[in-house]
Design a protein around this motif. Structure first.
Motif, short mmCIF file in Angstrom:
data_model
loop_
_atom_site.label_atom_id
_atom_site.label_comp_id
_atom_site.label_asym_id
_atom_site.label_seq_id
_atom_site.Cartn_x
_atom_site.Cartn_y
_atom_site.Cartn_z
N LYS A 312 109.51 -28.80 -9.85
CA LYS A 312 110.75 -28.02 -9.90
C LYS A 312 111.11 -27.65 -11.33
O LYS A 312 110.98 -28.46 -12.26
CB LYS A 312 111.90 -28.79 -9.25
N CYS A 313 111.60 -26.44 -11.53
CA CYS A 313 112.01 -25.96 -12.85
C CYS A 313 113.16 -24.98 -12.67
O CYS A 313 113.57 -24.70 -11.54
CB CYS A 313 110.84 -25.28 -13.55
N LYS A 314 113.67 -24.46 -13.78
CA LYS A 314 114.75 -23.47 -13.72
C LYS A 314 114.32 -22.22 -14.46
O LYS A 314 113.78 -22.30 -15.58
CB LYS A 314 116.04 -24.03 -14.32
N ILE A 315 114.54 -21.09 -13.84
CA ILE A 315 114.21 -19.81 -14.46
C ILE A 315 115.38 -19.40 -15.38
O ILE A 315 116.48 -19.11 -14.91
CB ILE A 315 113.96 -18.72 -13.41
N ILE A 316 115.12 -19.40 -16.67
CA ILE A 316 116.16 -19.10 -17.68
C ILE A 316 116.22 -17.61 -17.98
O ILE A 316 117.28 -17.04 -18.23
CB ILE A 316 115.90 -19.88 -18.97
N GLU A 317 115.07 -16.98 -17.96
CA GLU A 317 115.00 -15.54 -18.26
C GLU A 317 113.89 -14.92 -17.44
O GLU A 317 112.85 -15.54 -17.19
CB GLU A 317 114.74 -15.33 -19.75
N GLY A 318 114.10 -13.67 -17.02
CA GLY A 318 113.11 -13.00 -16.21
C GLY A 318 113.28 -13.32 -14.73
O GLY A 318 114.25 -13.98 -14.32
N GLU A 319 112.34 -12.85 -13.93
CA GLU A 319 112.45 -13.03 -12.49
C GLU A 319 111.12 -13.47 -11.89
O GLU A 319 110.04 -13.12 -12.39
CB GLU A 319 112.90 -11.73 -11.82
N PHE A 337 116.79 -22.29 -9.61
CA PHE A 337 115.72 -23.29 -9.59
C PHE A 337 114.56 -22.75 -8.76
O PHE A 337 114.75 -21.96 -7.83
CB PHE A 337 116.22 -24.62 -9.02
N ALA A 338 113.37 -23.18 -9.12
CA ALA A 338 112.18 -22.70 -8.43
C ALA A 338 111.11 -23.78 -8.43
O ALA A 338 111.17 -24.74 -9.21
CB ALA A 338 111.63 -21.44 -9.11
N LEU A 339 110.15 -23.63 -7.54
CA LEU A 339 108.96 -24.48 -7.53
C LEU A 339 107.90 -23.73 -8.32
O LEU A 339 107.45 -22.65 -7.91
CB LEU A 339 108.49 -24.72 -6.10
N SER A 340 107.51 -24.28 -9.46
CA SER A 340 106.60 -23.55 -10.33
C SER A 340 105.24 -23.30 -9.68
O SER A 340 104.57 -22.32 -10.00
CB SER A 340 106.43 -24.27 -11.67
N CYS A 341 104.85 -24.16 -8.74
CA CYS A 341 103.56 -23.96 -8.06
C CYS A 341 103.60 -22.76 -7.11
O CYS A 341 102.56 -22.30 -6.65
CB CYS A 341 103.14 -25.22 -7.31
N GLN A 342 104.79 -22.28 -6.80
CA GLN A 342 104.96 -21.15 -5.89
C GLN A 342 105.58 -19.94 -6.58
O GLN A 342 105.77 -18.90 -5.95
CB GLN A 342 105.86 -21.56 -4.71
N ALA A 343 105.91 -20.08 -7.87
CA ALA A 343 106.66 -19.05 -8.60
C ALA A 343 105.72 -17.96 -9.12
O ALA A 343 104.92 -18.18 -10.04
CB ALA A 343 107.44 -19.68 -9.75
#
Length: 356
Positions: A312-319, A337-343
Motif C-alpha cells: 500500500k502507498c499514497k499517490i502524491i502527484e499524478g494519476e 491510497f493505492a496498491l502499488s502492485c496494481q497501480a
C-alpha cells in the motif's frame, strides 16, 4: 522496508498438507512485532536461489505472546511446498513487521455477538480473532461456520476444540464438509445462497449481530457478504480477508481496460524511508511496484495479487488506475491510497509515498 531475522522454533503438522510454524522473535525487536488479532506476517526465504515472499495470517492470539502461522501446501506453491517439506526447526527466515486491518478493537466491557465464516486455511486469522475476543470480552459470544473438504483436512481443529471446551457457553462451531457426507444435511456442501439464508433463519439473527468476519476464497466471501447485506446487516459490520485464487473474467476485462490507459515512459518518484528513488517506467512493465523493483528499489510486497495490502502507498502527484483492488476500503481509495502492485500510471509523472 524493514525486515528482521526470525528463527523457526517449532513445526507442527496440523493436517497432512499444513504446517504450523512458530517463530522466536528477538528481544530487541519484540516491540515492533506486537500485533492485532487477524494481522499477518510477510515471510521471505531464498528457495532454489530465488527470493520468495509470501504473507501468512497469524493464527496465534496476541494474548499468547507467540507468533504462529499455518502454511497450507498449495499445488505448485513454491513457499508453501518449501515450508511443508524442507523447512526445519532452527532455520532462519526474514519477516516484515505485522500488518493488516482485518480486525476490530476489543473492549473488555463489551457484550457483543459475533459470527465468522472460514474455508480451509482461512481459519488462521479467524482463530486469532475468535480467541482474542472471547478472552478479552467475557460477555461476548461467537458462532463459527467452518468449511473444509474432509474431516481430516480441518486445519487447527485441536485448537478450535480446545477453545470450544473452554468457552462452551459462548462459542459454537459448525463444521461443513464438501467431500464427505454428514448425518446432518445442512452441514454438507459449500456455502450457497440457500445455506446462508438457512443459517440466518436458524442459528443467528442479523439484527442481533455486531460484527461478521469472513476469510476464504473471493467467491465465497462476496456471496456471504451480499447475502448478509440483503438480510439487513450493515456493510460496515462485515469484515473480510480473501485468499487470492486468480482473477475471474470480469476482473480480466477490467485489467484490459485499465492497461489501455497506461501512459508510456512515466517518470516515477518513490518516497520510502524518507528518501527519494527515481525511475522511468519500462514499456514492458505495467505496474509501479514491478517497475520500481526492476529499477533496483527495495519496497514491501507479498502477494502481488491486490489482496494483502503489503504494498500500500499514497499517490502524491499524478494519476494511476488500479487493475484490481481486493484490499483497500473505498475511503482509502478516495484519499489517494493505492496498491502499488496494481497501480498503472496514466500520467507522465507520478509521485508515490510509502511512508504514510
Amino acid at each position: 522496508m524493514v525486515q528482521h531475522d526470525v528463527k523457526v522454533v517449532n513445526i507442527e503438522k496440523t493436517t497432512d498438507d499444513c504446517a504450523v510454524l512458530t517463530f522466536d522473535i528477538p528481544d530487541n525487536v519484540k516491540d515492533k512485532f506486537v500485533y492485532k488479532q487477524g494481522q499477518f506476517l510477510t515471510l521471505q526465504a531464498i528457495i532454489d536461489g530465488e527470493e520468495v515472499r509470501r504473507s501468512y495470517s497469524l493464527c496465534s492470539s496476541p494474548l499468547d505472546n507467540e507468533w504462529k502461522v499455518a502454511v497450507k501446501r498449495i499445488p505448485g506453491g513454491v513457499f508453501s511446498s518449501f515450508a511443508n517439506s524442507k523447512l526445519q526447526i532452527g532455520d532462519v527466515l526474514t519477516a516484515m513487521e505485522p500488518s493488516g486491518s482485518f480486525f476490530v478493537e476489543t473492549n473488555k466491557t463489551a457484550s457483543k455477538n459475533y459470527i465468522a465464516f472460514a474455508a480451509g486455511s482461512g481459519i488462521t486469522p479467524i482463530l486469532s480473532i475468535v480467541k482474542t475476543h472471547l478472552i478479552t470480552e467475557p460477555k461476548s459470544t461467537f458462532k463459527l461456520f467452518y468449511l473444509n473438504r474432509t474431516a481430516k483436512s480441518i486445519i487447527l481443529k485441536e485448537e478450535i476444540e480446545q477453545l470450544k471446551n473452554e468457552f462452551f457457553e459462548r462459542l459454537q462451531v459448525f463444521y461443513f464438509l464438501t467431500k464427505e457426507q454428514r448425518d446432518i444435511p445442512f452441514l454438507n456442501g459449500r456455502f450457497d445462497s440457500e445455506k446462508i439464508q438457512f443459517l440466518a433463519n436458524t442459528f443467528f439473527d442479523v439484527n442481533t449481530i455486531n460484527d461478521v468476519f469472513i476469510c476464504g476464497p473471493k467467491e465465497m466471501i462476496f456471496l456471504i457478504n451480499d447475502q448478509l447485506q440483503n438480510a439487513g446487516l450493515a456493510a460496515a459490520n462485515i469484515h473480510y480477508e480473501l485468499f487470492f485464487s486468480g482473477d475471474d473474467e470480469s476482473a480480466k476485462e477490467r485489467i484490459a481496460e485499465v492497461l489501455e490507459e497506461k501512459a508510456e515512459g512515466t517518470a516515477v518518484t518513490i518516497i520510502d524511508g524518507g528518501k527519494e528513488f527515481h525511475f522511468v517506467m519500462d514499456s514492458e512493465i505495467d505496474n509501479i511496484l514491478d517497475g520500481a523493483l526492476a529499477a533496483g528499489a527495495d519496497l514491501p510486497f507479498a502477494c502481488k495479487g491486490g489482496v494483502c495490502s503489503t504494498c500500500k502507498c499514497k499517490i502524491i502527484e499524478g494519476e494511476i488506475k488500479m487493475k484490481v483492488n481486493y484490499a483497500l476500503e473505498a475511503e482509502e481509495v478516495a484519499n489517494n491510497f493505492a496498491l502499488s502492485c496494481q497501480a498503472v500510471p496514466t500520467t507522465e509523472k507520478v509521485v508515490v509515498d510509502f511512508d504514510v
